[in-house]
Design an enzyme around this catalytic site. Structure first.
Site, mmCIF file in Angstrom:
data_model
loop_
_atom_site.group_PDB
_atom_site.id
_atom_site.type_symbol
_atom_site.label_atom_id
_atom_site.label_comp_id
_atom_site.label_asym_id
_atom_site.label_seq_id
_atom_site.Cartn_x
_atom_site.Cartn_y
_atom_site.Cartn_z
ATOM 1 N N LYS A 45 -3.689 -0.871 -14.886
ATOM 2 C CA LYS A 45 -4.822 -1.343 -14.084
ATOM 3 C C LYS A 45 -6.137 -1.269 -14.856
ATOM 4 O O LYS A 45 -6.256 -0.603 -15.879
ATOM 5 C CB LYS A 45 -4.883 -0.556 -12.773
ATOM 6 C CG LYS A 45 -3.746 -0.933 -11.830
ATOM 7 C CD LYS A 45 -3.961 -0.503 -10.403
ATOM 8 C CE LYS A 45 -2.881 -1.099 -9.499
ATOM 9 N NZ LYS A 45 -3.068 -0.720 -8.089
ATOM 10 N N ARG A 52 5.019 3.015 -8.998
ATOM 11 C CA ARG A 52 5.258 1.575 -9.135
ATOM 12 C C ARG A 52 4.715 1.132 -10.496
ATOM 13 O O ARG A 52 3.518 1.271 -10.760
ATOM 14 C CB ARG A 52 4.560 0.842 -7.988
ATOM 15 C CG ARG A 52 4.741 -0.664 -7.958
ATOM 16 C CD ARG A 52 4.015 -1.237 -6.734
ATOM 17 N NE ARG A 52 4.104 -2.680 -6.667
ATOM 18 C CZ ARG A 52 3.275 -3.518 -7.250
ATOM 19 N NH1 ARG A 52 2.253 -3.057 -7.970
ATOM 20 N NH2 ARG A 52 3.434 -4.825 -7.125
#
Length: 279
Positions: free
Chosen positions: A223, A257
């Site tokens: 991210k 995840r």
């Protein structure tokens, strides 16, 4: 010159790292059937390529594969439910024969159609599909976000991000349980309108989130806040992503995840071998 090699007081052995007795950290693979995912390495526009990639994730030990047909990165163009379903339907149908499949969506019609094709978890970035998941008898992931997709530059601001996100997720979980949902996870929504410091506070606050008594699913893989800290582009954020597996593991996160399943599995294996009993 003689070097004193005697251990310093209190530093002769490493402090133990503990993990709550919640079982092994499970790894969920990310499979984006989209042309505009934030990382090109996770885009699988052809169904055949996506199915092959999902099979490789299962072979590498993924507990589940999360299939999405709409990008939720800041500024992503919304996708109609029909287009989203066209992207993911053949992938879900094929992968459900090989392992557990999750559908990553905010649209109820897409979630229901995916479940009919074999998906057994609804991963809901909107936090609103709990009644549907309860009716369908699937697992349910409720995530915190103020808006999906996130508008570029939109950051709502928090007085105490851990307390506010925890309260929101407690509300989502209570609504899901009231609706009759079975398996349930909460996701603090790292990114999704939160700035770097918000994300870091949430990561430091993972023990508090895990102490709520509801299994936590965490998504941090590659991210943008990792890039802001390290200066790395998305293609070079694997080391930063793997570094965050350790605090997730020690806090008691149930599912992480990720885009990179084999590398994450190896990281978890080392953590459990060094610090905890292999289960």
């Amino acid at each position: 010159m003689t070097i004193d090699r005697s251990p310093l007081p209190g530093l002769d052995r490493p402090a133990p790292v503990t993990r709550p007795d919640v079982g092994p950290l499970k790894v969920m693979g990310v499979l984006n059937a989209t042309p505009d995912s934030f990382w090109s390495g996770s885009r699988y526009e052809a169904a055949e390529r996506a199915v092959a990639a999902g099979q490789e994730m299962f072979a590498a030990g993924a507990w589940a594969v999360d299939v999405g047909g709409e990008s939720t990165r800041p500024g992503a163009a919304p996708v109609s439910p029909d287009e989203e379903l066209d992207r993911i339907a053949p992938i879900v149908s094929a992968l459900a024969k090989h392992g557990r499949v999750s559908v990553d969506t905010r649209h109820p019609e897409v979630a229901e159609a995916a479940v009919r094709r074999g998906a057994s978890i609804v991963n809901d970035v909107s936090g609103t599909l709990h009644r549907l998941a309860a009716r369908l008898g699937t697992g349910y992931v409720g995530m915190h976000s103020t808006a999906v997709p996130v508008l570029p530059g939109a950051q709502p601001g928090y007085d105490d991000v851990v307390t506010e996100v925890s309260a929101h997720l407690l509300g989502v979980s209570a609504a899901a349980r009231s609706a009759g949902a079975g398996e349930l996870w909460i996701d603090p929504g790292i990114g999704f309108g939160k700035d770097v410091e918000d994300n870091l506070r949430l990561l430091r606050g993972l023990p508090r989130l895990c102490a709520l008594g509801i299994p936590v699913l965490l998504g941090v893989s590659r991210k943008s806040f990792i890039g802001e800290i390290t200066g790395r582009g998305v293609e070079d954020r694997l080391p930063g992503s793997l570094a965050l597996v350790a605090p997730a593991w020690s806090a008691g996160v149930d599912v992480i995840r990720v885009h990179d399943v084999p590398e994450t599995q190896d990281t978890v294996a080392m953590l459990e071998t060094v610090w905890g009993r292999r289960r």
